[in-house]
Structures are given as C-alpha cells and as structure tokens.
Design an enzyme around this catalytic site. Structure first.
Site, short mmCIF file in Angstrom:
data_model
loop_
_atom_site.label_atom_id
_atom_site.label_comp_id
_atom_site.label_asym_id
_atom_site.label_seq_id
_atom_site.Cartn_x
_atom_site.Cartn_y
_atom_site.Cartn_z
N ARG A 63 73.86 57.75 40.21
CA ARG A 63 73.62 59.34 39.68
C ARG A 63 73.87 59.82 38.45
O ARG A 63 73.01 60.54 37.96
CB ARG A 63 74.55 60.23 40.89
N TYR B 203 73.04 67.46 52.73
CA TYR B 203 74.45 67.64 52.24
C TYR B 203 74.56 69.08 51.81
O TYR B 203 75.62 69.14 51.27
CB TYR B 203 74.54 66.76 50.96
N CYS C 46 58.26 71.08 59.71
CA CYS C 46 58.59 71.86 60.70
C CYS C 46 60.17 71.64 61.27
O CYS C 46 60.56 71.02 62.20
CB CYS C 46 57.68 71.49 61.79
N GLU C 47 60.84 72.17 60.21
CA GLU C 47 62.51 72.07 60.60
C GLU C 47 63.01 73.25 59.90
O GLU C 47 62.73 73.52 58.77
CB GLU C 47 63.12 70.75 59.98
C1 PLP Z 1 75.79 53.96 46.01
C2 PLP Z 1 76.94 53.19 45.42
C3 PLP Z 1 76.88 53.11 44.16
C4 PLP Z 1 76.53 54.27 43.02
O1 PLP Z 1 77.06 55.71 43.47
P1 PLP Z 1 76.84 56.80 42.15
O2 PLP Z 1 77.58 58.08 42.99
O3 PLP Z 1 75.49 57.02 42.55
O4 PLP Z 1 77.42 56.32 41.08
C5 PLP Z 1 77.82 52.42 43.43
N1 PLP Z 1 78.24 51.23 44.20
C6 PLP Z 1 78.07 51.14 45.47
C7 PLP Z 1 78.85 50.06 46.30
C8 PLP Z 1 77.60 52.16 46.10
O5 PLP Z 1 77.23 51.97 47.37
#
Ligand code: PLP
Length: 420
Positions: free
Chosen positions: A277, A317, A343-344
């Site tokens: 992210r 979320y 349609c939600e």
């Molecule tokens: C999803 C995930 C990440 C990345 O998470 P972010 O919040 O996008 O940084 C890293 N390691 C594992 C094992 C994950 O499942």
C-alpha cells in the site's frame, strides 16, 4: 510531492491532464504516477540503507505487470501470495531469486511451480504446510528455503479485516508452535530454515505495533539459535499506512526504520520489508464520469460510472477516499452521496460528502486508489474491468485495456442439455 494537483483549474497527474486521459481512454479509468511510485520505493530504500536489506513489493496491492516491472527495474523484489501473482512477476521479468511466497493456503501445485521457478523464499504458516513443502521439494529434487511466519499477538490498531497479527487471526504460528516447527524442520531433508517472518496488518499508522512485534520475534530468534539454527533473514512484512484523509499522520518510512534499526542492527541478518500500500496507494486515482444528479426527499445522489466492482474499499472496509472534480472546481458546494451503478446499496464511494457542485458529464477523481483497488476489482454486474494508465512526466501509457464484452464470457459454454 503532490501527484494529483490542479493547474489552472484542471487536475493533473504529474504533467498529464487527467481530463485528456478520460477523454481518450474513456471512464472509469485508473491513472498511476510512475514517479510517485518510485519516490515511495526510494523512501523505503533510503530508510533501510544503513542495514543489509531487501525490499519485496507486495504484489497484491497493485499487480499490473507494468507496475511490477517498473519496481523491479529499480531494484525491488516481490512478495506474492499465489501462483497467479508469481506468474505475473515472472512475465514482468522479475528475478525469481528476489521473490518471497507467503500465504496460509499454498497448494502442492503452487509449491511445485514456485520450486521449479527457483524462487528465493517460502514463508510457511503452519506445520502441515512445512511437511508438504518438504515433500513437494523432495519430489522435484530441490531444497526449499523457508521462514516461519510468526503471529506475535499484537494489536495493529487498524480495521479488523486488515489486522493480521492477533492470536485469533488465521495467520502465522504462535511463538511456541513456530519454535516447534523450526525444531522439526531439522528432520526434513528438503527444507532449509533461513528466516523468520511477521506481518501484523495493513494501513498501520504508528511504529509501536512493529516495535512490540519485533521484540517478540527477537526473543524467538534467540531460542531458534539455541537449536543450532542460524537464520539470515528477518522479514518485517508490510503494513505501513498512507494518508487517505486530510489530517492523518502515518509514520514515515524513515521513522519506522529509525525505531526498528537499533533493535536489529547487531543481528547480522538481512532485513526484508514487504510494503505494498505504501508504495502505490497515493500514486493512483480512479477517474469516473458523473452520469446523473438525483434528488430524493431525503438525499442528493451523484451517480457516477465507476462502481464497487472497480473500487470496493468503501463498500468492504467503509474506507474513506478523497474525491475531487477534475475540472474548474466550483465555488458552490453540494452535499451528496457519490454512488455507482451496481445493484447494491453498498455501491457507494462517499456518504453525505460535501463537494464542489458538479454536473452530468463532469469527471471526479477518487484519490488514493493505487492500492487494493484495481487488484481487488471484479466483473460483478458483468461490468468489464476498466483501463489502467501509467503516467511519467508528460507521457501516458495504457497499461491495461478496458476489457471487451466478449472477454466477459470467453470461458463460459452452454451445454446441450440446456438447449431446447
Ligand atoms: C498484504 C501483505 C503485505 C503488504 O501489506 P501492505 O499493507 O500493502 O503493505 C505484506 N506481506 C504480507 C504477508 C501480506 O499478506
């Protein structure tokens, strides 16, 4: 760096007018800034530079092969959770020796594929999975390097659906069971313990849960060393948060590394981080066109042409995304729900949102849509997946075409028995 900013009343991504992209490519369309992505990668690289380290971008955040290649070209490895993600990385030209395979449910077929492609590391989440990995690796005549994902039982103070490091979560092994797995691995000839792993959640805004979790893993690392197992990799997972709402103040890459480095610097281990992210979220926006303004006795609605199938985070979320008009923001404001065509009732991007008055035909930019947006999209309501565009400076490139109607049904068949 303000990736999406107004110039003379028109919203730009880097030096590209997003209105021009919407016109050319159609809406809805995701637009990503290549330089914003690289800027984030650099922030992570710089923060961890004092230690031996490896940045493995978490593919599930945004898995477009152009994004993967861009990151790989600038030194990133990858963290994958499925055969499909691994396939994407290989097609994008990522070095398999820089790929980490995580996830609670790896099938034997997925393990075999990954072993044959000679990936760097398996992150194992249970003892049965370790047995299976040993067996599959033996079958293909390879040794699998592994790390155990440890569930440190810390609260990450994020949304319950994206907290992963509490004892009640399905992820990882509690420290005692993890130690037992390392112990038993000594009798497994086809697996080799090389690391320890944690990933405590996503959209984490402070360094505290990381520090708490690392302390727990450090204790365990000592106990593992007492078994005669010397680990070389300490994998901190991902989870660093980003700004969705004005006023949020997530800890920076530098601050997080600054808190963790003193704890791990004498370990003689390579640090792995798996941020997703953080790398891509703010680099992207979803551009959507207003179709109708609708007023009921209770509410005003702005109906747009993007739906929850394109961007599900608000529905899933209750996530907040900033939303801006892409042209001449009016000085007059309205308060409305911004909703899609699906349609939600959950197909809503914002409720009672104050925004500059818009009219049908205007475009809106739903910001911070670079992560967990396109990669979570679906064809629900038989809406073809939308296009994606990558911008660098004043150039833009279509990195995913909008799907054709034929693609919606390409794997479907009508058997004789249903034909009259
Ligand atoms: C999803 C995930 C990440 C990345 O998470 P972010 O919040 O996008 O940084 C890293 N390691 C594992 C094992 C994950 O499942």
């Amino acid at each position: 760096m303000d990736t999406f900013a107004y110039r003379d009343g028109r919203l730009f991504c880097e030096d590209v007018d997003v209105n021009a992209v919407a016109e050319e490519v159609g809406t809805p369309v995701f637009i990503y800034s290549a330089n914003a992505i690289l800027d984030r990668l650099n922030q992570i690289e710089k923060a961890w530079a004092p230690l031996p380290h490896m940045v493995c971008y978490s593919v599930k955040a945004n898995s477009n092969i152009a994004v993967l290649r861009l990151l790989a070209e600038h030194g990133a490895g990858m963290e994958v959770v499925s055969q499909g993600e691994l396939f994407r990385c290989l097609r994008a030209g990522v070095d398999p020796r820089r790929i980490v395979f995580t996830g609670v449910g790896k099938t034997a077929a997925e393990m075999e594929y990954a072993l044959q492609e000679n990936i760097f590391l398996f992150v194992v989440e249970s003892l049965p999975e370790l047995f299976r990995l040993n067996e599959v690796a033996g079958g293909v005549g390879r040794t699998a390097q592994f790390a155990i994902r440890v569930n440190p039982d810390v609260a990450a103070f994020t949304h319950p659906h994206i907290t992963t490091g509490k004892a009640a979560n399905k992820f990882g092994l509690d420290p005692a069971s993890a130690l037992e797995a390392y112990r038993q691995s000594r009798d497994m000839p086809h697996v080799s313990p090389v690391g320890i792993h944690m990933h405590i959640g996503s959209q984490i805004l402070s360094s505290e849960p990381y520090v708490a979790a690392v302390r727990k893993l450090l204790l365990l690392t000592e106990q593992i060393a007492d078994l005669g197992i010397e680990l070389k990799y300490f994998d901190l997972g991902g989870g660093m948060g980003v700004i969705y709402e004005e006023g949020q103040r997530p800890c920076t890459a530098e601050e997080l590394a600054g808190e963790i480095t003193p704890l791990v610097k004498d370990l003689d281990m390579t640090i792995i981080v798996e941020f997703g992210r953080f790398v891509v979220a703010n680099a992207g926006a979803l551009i959507t066109r207003v179709q109708y303004l609708k007023e009921t006795p209770l509410k005003k609605f702005v109906v747009v042409d993007a739906g929850m199938n394109d961007l599900i985070r608000p529905a899933l979320y209750n996530a907040y995304h900033r939303i801006l008009p892409t042209m001449n923001p009016a000085s007059e404001f309205i308060e409305a729900d911004i909703v899609g065509p699906v349609c939600e009732s959950g197909d809503s991007f914002a409720e009672n949102r104050e925004l500059p008055a818009v009219k049908p035909g205007d475009c809106l930019a739903i910001l911070t849509a670079g992560a967990y947006s396109s990669s979570m999209s679906s064809e629900y309501n038989s809406r073809p997946k939308c296009a994606e565009v990558l911008v660098s400076g004043d150039r833009s490139f279509i990195i995913r075409q909008k799907a054709e109607l034929d693609q919606l049904i390409e794997n479907e068949t009508i058997p004789d028995i249903v034909i009259g």
